[in-house]
Design a protein around this motif. Structure first.
Motif, PDB file in Angstrom:
ATOM      1  N   GLY A  83       0.917  -1.119  -0.055  1.00 28.47           N
ATOM      2  CA  GLY A  83      -0.086   0.015   0.123  1.00 28.47           C
ATOM      3  C   GLY A  83       0.883   1.235  -0.059  1.00 28.47           C
ATOM      4  O   GLY A  83       0.687   2.112  -0.891  1.00 28.47           O
ATOM      5  N   THR A  84       1.717   1.356   0.986  1.00 32.33           N
ATOM      6  CA  THR A  84       2.575   2.471   0.893  1.00 32.33           C
ATOM      7  C   THR A  84       3.877   2.314   0.362  1.00 32.33           C
ATOM      8  O   THR A  84       4.547   3.338   0.214  1.00 32.33           O
ATOM      9  CB  THR A  84       2.900   3.101   2.524  1.00 32.33           C
ATOM     10  OG1 THR A  84       3.527   1.846   3.221  1.00 32.33           O
ATOM     11  CG2 THR A  84       1.598   3.183   3.351  1.00 32.33           C
ATOM     12  N   HIS A  85       4.142   1.135  -0.013  1.00 37.82           N
ATOM     13  CA  HIS A  85       5.523   0.721  -0.707  1.00 37.82           C
ATOM     14  C   HIS A  85       5.305  -0.685  -1.372  1.00 37.82           C
ATOM     15  O   HIS A  85       4.175  -1.332  -0.988  1.00 37.82           O
ATOM     16  CB  HIS A  85       6.675   0.956   0.040  1.00 37.82           C
ATOM     17  CG  HIS A  85       6.636   0.063   1.328  1.00 37.82           C
ATOM     18  ND1 HIS A  85       6.081   0.534   2.411  1.00 37.82           N
ATOM     19  CD2 HIS A  85       7.107  -1.210   1.519  1.00 37.82           C
ATOM     20  CE1 HIS A  85       6.310  -0.294   3.600  1.00 37.82           C
ATOM     21  NE2 HIS A  85       6.619  -1.291   2.861  1.00 37.82           N
ATOM     22  N   THR A  86       6.279  -1.066  -2.230  1.00 38.90           N
ATOM     23  CA  THR A  86       6.047  -2.194  -2.923  1.00 38.90           C
ATOM     24  C   THR A  86       7.157  -2.845  -2.993  1.00 38.90           C
ATOM     25  O   THR A  86       8.257  -2.308  -3.098  1.00 38.90           O
ATOM     26  CB  THR A  86       5.611  -2.043  -4.403  1.00 38.90           C
ATOM     27  OG1 THR A  86       4.304  -1.522  -4.120  1.00 38.90           O
ATOM     28  CG2 THR A  86       5.557  -3.352  -4.980  1.00 38.90           C
ATOM     29  N   PHE A  87       7.273  -4.104  -2.726  1.00 42.77           N
ATOM     30  CA  PHE A  87       8.707  -4.958  -3.037  1.00 42.77           C
ATOM     31  C   PHE A  87       8.290  -6.099  -4.063  1.00 42.77           C
ATOM     32  O   PHE A  87       7.215  -6.601  -4.109  1.00 42.77           O
ATOM     33  CB  PHE A  87       8.916  -5.738  -1.875  1.00 42.77           C
ATOM     34  CG  PHE A  87       9.666  -4.776  -0.683  1.00 42.77           C
ATOM     35  CD1 PHE A  87      11.190  -4.637  -1.002  1.00 42.77           C
ATOM     36  CD2 PHE A  87       9.289  -4.181   0.044  1.00 42.77           C
ATOM     37  CE1 PHE A  87      12.036  -3.913  -0.109  1.00 42.77           C
ATOM     38  CE2 PHE A  87       9.809  -3.170   1.050  1.00 42.77           C
ATOM     39  CZ  PHE A  87      11.298  -3.185   0.866  1.00 42.77           C
ATOM     40  N   LEU A  88       9.080  -6.486  -5.075  1.00 43.56           N
ATOM     41  CA  LEU A  88       9.304  -7.436  -5.861  1.00 43.56           C
ATOM     42  C   LEU A  88      10.194  -8.313  -5.344  1.00 43.56           C
ATOM     43  O   LEU A  88      11.382  -7.889  -5.424  1.00 43.56           O
ATOM     44  CB  LEU A  88       9.347  -6.978  -7.362  1.00 43.56           C
ATOM     45  CG  LEU A  88       8.398  -5.906  -8.227  1.00 43.56           C
ATOM     46  CD1 LEU A  88       8.453  -5.776  -9.397  1.00 43.56           C
ATOM     47  CD2 LEU A  88       6.970  -6.614  -7.956  1.00 43.56           C
ATOM     48  N   GLY A  89      10.035  -9.613  -5.552  1.00 44.01           N
ATOM     49  CA  GLY A  89      11.012 -10.533  -4.899  1.00 44.01           C
ATOM     50  C   GLY A  89      11.235 -11.780  -5.765  1.00 44.01           C
ATOM     51  O   GLY A  89      10.321 -12.209  -6.404  1.00 44.01           O
TER      52      GLY A  89
END
Length: 196
Positions: A83-89
């Motif tokens: 929501g306030t940030h995103t991570f792709l892993g």
């Protein structure tokens, strides 16, 4: 442990999330059509932060990971929209079993749209500022997070984090001096691919 630490540890445990990369865009150039390598990020958020422009599972060539001893054919995609940030892993395993020493390593590579300064503010107590190929970075070794080593690199969109877990094959603790063995070489090999 902070929210990003939980994301990183969860990424090590995640298995089997399937996603396909966005398709490359075709761009007309004169009478020829060129294919760009730009893809639509798998996950975006409404935070106003930059989109995560580096996707570890799709932008790191398999031959780079295979050369480092990780089986890229068994990599696992992971997404963390917050929501306030995103991570792709992306998670990898290195099964270089040494009986009585280690079973191998688990490696999670996360690209997120938080800043290196935010990461430093969150983990400053266990972080050392370093440079990887001239790029600003952090080395995080937390004695409370046994057998784990984390490198965090600054990028145009935020950070790329490399978290490796040493899977021991012996009783007792792994010496802290071994937690990050050979990680510098792996991170240095991948660093030029970020932001390209």
């Amino acid at each position: 442990m902070g929210r990003w630490g939980i994301v990183a540890l969860a990424a090590l445990a995640v298995m089997g999330t399937a996603c396909s990369p966005g398709s490359a865009d075709d761009v007309a150039v004169g009478d020829e059509t060129a294919t760009t390598t730009t893809r639509t990020p798998r996950i975006t958020d409404d935070s106003g932060r930059p989109p995560v422009a580096f996707d570890p599972c799709y932008d790191i060539p398999d031959d780079v990971m295979n050369a480092a001893g990780y089986d890229a054919a068994k990599k696992e995609v992971a997404d963390y929209p917050m929501g306030t940030h995103t991570f792709l892993g992306c998670t990898y395993r290195k099964d270089d079993h040494v009986p009585g020493v280690r079973r191998g390593y688990n490696l999670s590579i996360l690209a997120g749209n938080v800043s290196l300064d935010e990461e430093l503010a969150k983990n400053g107590a266990v972080a050392t500022e370093i440079s990887i190929n001239g790029r600003r970075a952090l080395l995080e070794v937390n004695p409370a997070n046994k057998d784990a080593c984390t490198y965090v690199l600054q990028s145009d969109f935020g950070i790329v984090s490399f978290l490796r877990l040493y899977n021991k094959d012996r009783p007792g603790p792994v010496p802290e001096s071994e937690w990050c063995t050979d990680m510098d070489e792996l991170v240095s090999a991948i660093e030029p691919i970020i932001d390209n």
